[in-house]
Design an enzyme around this catalytic site. Structure first.
Site, mmCIF file in Angstrom:
data_model
loop_
_atom_site.group_PDB
_atom_site.id
_atom_site.type_symbol
_atom_site.label_atom_id
_atom_site.label_comp_id
_atom_site.label_asym_id
_atom_site.label_seq_id
_atom_site.Cartn_x
_atom_site.Cartn_y
_atom_site.Cartn_z
ATOM 1 N N GLU A 210 8.869 9.966 -4.442
ATOM 2 C CA GLU A 210 10.160 9.126 -3.018
ATOM 3 C C GLU A 210 10.204 8.272 -2.999
ATOM 4 O O GLU A 210 9.559 7.602 -3.362
ATOM 5 C CB GLU A 210 9.051 10.115 -1.797
ATOM 6 C CG GLU A 210 9.644 9.299 -0.107
ATOM 7 C CD GLU A 210 8.828 9.151 0.958
ATOM 8 O OE1 GLU A 210 9.131 9.429 1.706
ATOM 9 O OE2 GLU A 210 7.905 9.932 0.741
ATOM 10 N N ASP A 275 -1.789 -4.848 -1.612
ATOM 11 C CA ASP A 275 -1.119 -5.946 -0.318
ATOM 12 C C ASP A 275 -2.242 -7.000 0.095
ATOM 13 O O ASP A 275 -2.820 -6.548 0.924
ATOM 14 C CB ASP A 275 -0.423 -4.903 0.459
ATOM 15 C CG ASP A 275 0.118 -5.776 1.223
ATOM 16 O OD1 ASP A 275 0.775 -6.863 0.838
ATOM 17 O OD2 ASP A 275 0.583 -5.711 2.806
ATOM 18 N N ASP A 277 -1.797 -10.378 2.457
ATOM 19 C CA ASP A 277 -0.415 -10.858 2.860
ATOM 20 C C ASP A 277 -1.571 -12.031 4.012
ATOM 21 O O ASP A 277 -3.177 -12.297 4.375
ATOM 22 C CB ASP A 277 -0.421 -10.210 4.219
ATOM 23 C CG ASP A 277 0.399 -10.205 4.660
ATOM 24 O OD1 ASP A 277 0.870 -11.395 5.420
ATOM 25 O OD2 ASP A 277 1.940 -9.260 5.125
#
Length: 545
Positions: A210, A275, A277
């Protein structure tokens, strides 16, 4: 058969226009309300919470971490999703049956919140159709969100073929033919993957993948998939997105989902992604906050990579790791090993729980709880965590004490440090000394604590000191990104729309040398390309190199 998708709308305040929305499979949602053992991945169409500040007529945007904590009292997206589903109301599917279709929007400033089929035609001016910019132009005037700029970047610079090679992993089609169903494979996925013949032909790892696109105005298009890299490239050039994201490999082509029965399309394979951050470091960085970042606070990210990269390689045996700068204030890690691709959601959660050390929101002072107590004494650190500690204790001095000076001030500084010390007598002694000497530097305050720690024979203060070092330097992971196979993550080499910087790969062995402020912007790259073309034919296209 059209896949039916409804929305569940949660309004914390009935008098407010604020709405929090999740897209759900209505049948599975109704089952889940009766039986909470129904997996959430079967209930939600995408593991994302959307927000509208103007009710049904507003524009949808993704909910922020601050909103999660304020509205749902948690940073955990899974917990927030459960609260939303329990307390929200299921609304009609008439206008959102094709949510995620190529011709639908999410939060466009030019469309309403209602997710409905539209006829999307991205119109380009004659000047834009040339895919060209002047050979030399003023970098300061370049707007990273300008369609002409992004189109020139995609046409002339974006590495489509290398991205395809990375996602496709050069696996051939002898095993993963387009017609092959994952459920029909006679062997476990891992063994099936290991037997495929090397080839440059697109495999299911690409054709069943996708892709999601964000267009100008925050129009969000999901469930794209492509037969080959050229089709992928031409679609990017046609849509000219401000960014695009990569999702999982499904058991069927995502673009064919409308021909499948509800609930049939399921994610099967996905890189293990992480991730980190900088926003999660706001409480322990003094140089910047929020969306801001500089070379000084980037040291926290550097320290995190120095711990997480060897942990993934040495403790789990992963070899194929790609670290990518997020374009502003963070870094992503993609683990592409076959074993990582085949991890289930439960296995990803288990792996993450092993790696995750920093837990708790702003209201929780002590976020490191990795020890048991035996006969009144804290246990030793796990051997793997001990290795991380050894890597980080020097970085604690460099980053926290010498550079950020986290304990120089009282509020949000040394008072927070005292909250992490378990001995009241030690806390009171240090408080009395530091209040009498308000200008005492962070290094001196830490030295005061270390002196008392060395005099303590119980080991309690030694354990506290180790935990403090971990709390200030250990990787702060965004857990929700790693837990679910259907989570989408921004593709490498995209342009960050706010900074204009390119999401470039980073060498973990040289992470200490990486400076996010020196990462090239799209304007700088196009200017360099223009200068190079000044002596040529002006038609350079490096997207396949």
């Amino acid at each position: 058969m059209v896949k039916s998708v409804n929305k569940v709308v949660y309004k914390p305040d009935s008098q407010s226009t604020d709405e929090y929305i999740a897209m759900v499979n209505p049948e599975e949602y109704k089952k889940w309300l009766e039986d909470k053992s129904v997996p959430l991945v079967n209930v939600v169409d995408a593991f994302e919470i959307f927000y509208s500040g103007q009710g049904a007529q507003g524009h949808l945007g993704r909910v922020s971490k601050q909103q999660l904590e304020t509205v749902f009292n948690t940073k955990n997206e899974t917990d927030a999703m459960e609260i939303l589903l329990k307390n929200g109301s299921l609304q009609s599917a008439e206008k959102i049956k094709q949510y995620g279709d190529t011709n639908q929007s999410r939060g466009s400033r030019n469309t309403s919140t209602t997710l409905r089929p539209t006829t999307l035609k991205f119109q380009l001016s004659e000047k834009q159709k040339t895919h060209a910019l002047p050979p030399i132009f003023d970098v300061m005037e370049v707007d990273a969100s300008d369609p002409q700029v992004t189109l020139s970047f995609y046409k002339r610079l974006y590495p489509f073929k290398p991205l395809f090679t990375w996602l496709n992993q050069n696996y051939g089609t002898s095993t993963f033919r387009s017609s092959t169903s994952f459920e029909a494979l006679p062997e476990p996925i891992e063994r099936a993957l290991s037997r495929v013949i090397l080839s440059s032909a697109p495999s299911n790892l690409f054709t069943h993948r996708e892709f999601a696109f964000t267009l100008i105005g925050d129009t969000y298009l999901r469930y794209h998939s492509f037969s080959n890299v050229e089709e992928f490239k031409q679609t990017v050039l046609r849509l000219n997105p401000t960014r695009f994201e990569i999702g999982p490999v499904y058991n069927a082509r995502p673009r064919d989902r409308k021909t499948l029965a509800p609930g049939v399309l399921k994610p099967m394979l996905r890189e293990l992604v992480f991730d980190i951050d900088m926003t999660d470091y706001d409480e322990i960085r003094t140089c910047c906050s929020g969306k801001e970042i500089c070379g000084r606070c980037w040291a926290y990210i550097s320290a995190a990579v120095e711990v997480l990269d060897p942990a993934l390689r040495e403790e789990f045996g992963f070899k194929h790791l790609l670290w990518v700068y997020s374009g502003r204030r963070g870094i992503h890690c993609w683990v592409s090993d076959q074993a990582a691709l085949a991890l289930t959601d439960d296995e990803r959660r288990t792996l993450l729980s092993y790696l995750e050390v920093i837990k708790g929101g702003k209201e929780m002072a002590k976020k490191v709880n990795v020890r048991s107590t035996q006969l009144g004494k804290p246990s030793s650190l796990h051997p793997a965590l001990r290795e991380s500690y050894e890597r980080l204790k020097g970085r604690f001095v460099e980053i926290v004490l010498e550079d950020q000076k986290c304990f120089d001030k009282k509020e949000g500084g040394w008072e927070d440090l005292l909250k992490l010390i378990p001995r009241n007598d030690t806390v009171e002694a240090l408080r009395e000394k530091w209040e009498a000497d308000p200008n005492r530097p962070s290094m001196g305050k830490w030295g005061d604590f270390v002196k008392l720690m060395k005099a303590d024979k119980s080991g309690v203060l030694q354990a506290a000191a180790e935990d403090i070092i971990l709390q200030y330097t250990y990787p702060r992971l965004d857990a929700e990104v790693s837990k679910h196979r259907n989570h989408l993550l921004k593709a490498p080499f995209c342009i960050h729309p706010a900074t204009g910087r390119i999401c470039v790969p980073v060498d973990p062995a040289k992470i200490d040398e990486f400076d996010p402020m020196t990462v090239p912007t799209v304007g700088e790259l196009l200017e360099e390309l223009g200068l190079a073309q000044a002596g040529g034919d002006g038609q350079t296209d490096t997207s396949n190199s």
